[in-house]
Write a protein that holds these residues in place. Structure first.
Motif, PDB file in Angstrom:
ATOM      1  N   PHE A  55       0.808  -1.149  -0.093  1.00 16.93           N
ATOM      2  CA  PHE A  55       0.128   0.027   0.046  1.00 16.93           C
ATOM      3  C   PHE A  55       0.924   1.380  -0.011  1.00 16.93           C
ATOM      4  O   PHE A  55       0.667   2.296  -0.929  1.00 16.93           O
ATOM      5  N   TYR A  56       1.843   1.354   0.910  1.00 14.72           N
ATOM      6  CA  TYR A  56       2.753   2.558   0.937  1.00 14.72           C
ATOM      7  C   TYR A  56       3.454   2.552  -0.364  1.00 14.72           C
ATOM      8  O   TYR A  56       3.599   3.797  -0.783  1.00 14.72           O
TER       9      TYR A  56
ATOM     10  N   ARG B  19       1.122   3.994  -3.061  1.00  9.59           N
ATOM     11  CA  ARG B  19       0.550   5.440  -2.626  1.00  9.59           C
ATOM     12  C   ARG B  19       1.952   6.159  -2.973  1.00  9.59           C
ATOM     13  O   ARG B  19       1.735   7.231  -3.523  1.00  9.59           O
TER      14      ARG B  19
ATOM     15  N   ASP C 267      -5.371   4.766  -6.385  1.00 14.92           N
ATOM     16  CA  ASP C 267      -6.681   5.276  -5.701  1.00 14.92           C
ATOM     17  C   ASP C 267      -6.529   4.923  -4.183  1.00 14.92           C
ATOM     18  O   ASP C 267      -7.184   3.796  -3.790  1.00 14.92           O
ATOM     19  N   ALA C 268      -5.658   5.400  -3.412  1.00  9.37           N
ATOM     20  CA  ALA C 268      -5.374   5.153  -2.065  1.00  9.37           C
ATOM     21  C   ALA C 268      -6.512   5.134  -1.204  1.00  9.37           C
ATOM     22  O   ALA C 268      -7.040   4.352  -0.419  1.00  9.37           O
ATOM     23  N   GLU C 269      -7.430   6.263  -1.545  1.00 10.55           N
ATOM     24  CA  GLU C 269      -8.922   6.250  -0.673  1.00 10.55           C
ATOM     25  C   GLU C 269      -9.602   5.003  -0.766  1.00 10.55           C
ATOM     26  O   GLU C 269     -10.382   4.707   0.050  1.00 10.55           O
TER      27      GLU C 269
ATOM     28  N   TYR D 290      -8.659   1.885  -1.490  1.00 12.23           N
ATOM     29  CA  TYR D 290      -7.924   0.655  -1.091  1.00 12.23           C
ATOM     30  C   TYR D 290      -8.658   0.130   0.210  1.00 12.23           C
ATOM     31  O   TYR D 290      -8.956   0.514   1.009  1.00 12.23           O
TER      32      TYR D 290
END
Length: 77
Positions: free
Chosen positions: A45-46, A49, A56-58, A60
């Motif tokens: 994830f990091y 991002r 689209d990190a929001e 995830y």
């Protein structure tokens, strides 16, 4: 929304991120990649991002379904 799914649990760890990145790059905007992993993919994830503007990190989502089953959805803007 189209979704691709990768089960990474049988893939050697050294090949996982390369495989995930390639599959994500093949997605069109608005699609998502679902991965099944044997550990929490928080470092991924990091990485996404920081390195992927189309991530689209929001949107995830990650869910632990068992001791060695984590399912994460990586949406593409």
């Amino acid at each position: 929304m189209a979704t691709d799914r990768l089960d990474l649990r049988d893939l050697p760890p050294s090949q996982r991120h390369e495989t995930i990145h390639a599959a994500f790059d093949d997605l069109d905007a608005g699609e998502e990649l679902t991965i099944v992993n044997d550990h929490d993919p928080q470092p991924l994830f990091y990485e996404f991002r920081a390195e992927r503007d189309a991530f689209d990190a929001e949107g995830y989502v990650v869910e632990q379904r068992g001791p060695e089953e984590f399912v994460a959805t990586l949406p593409k803007k």
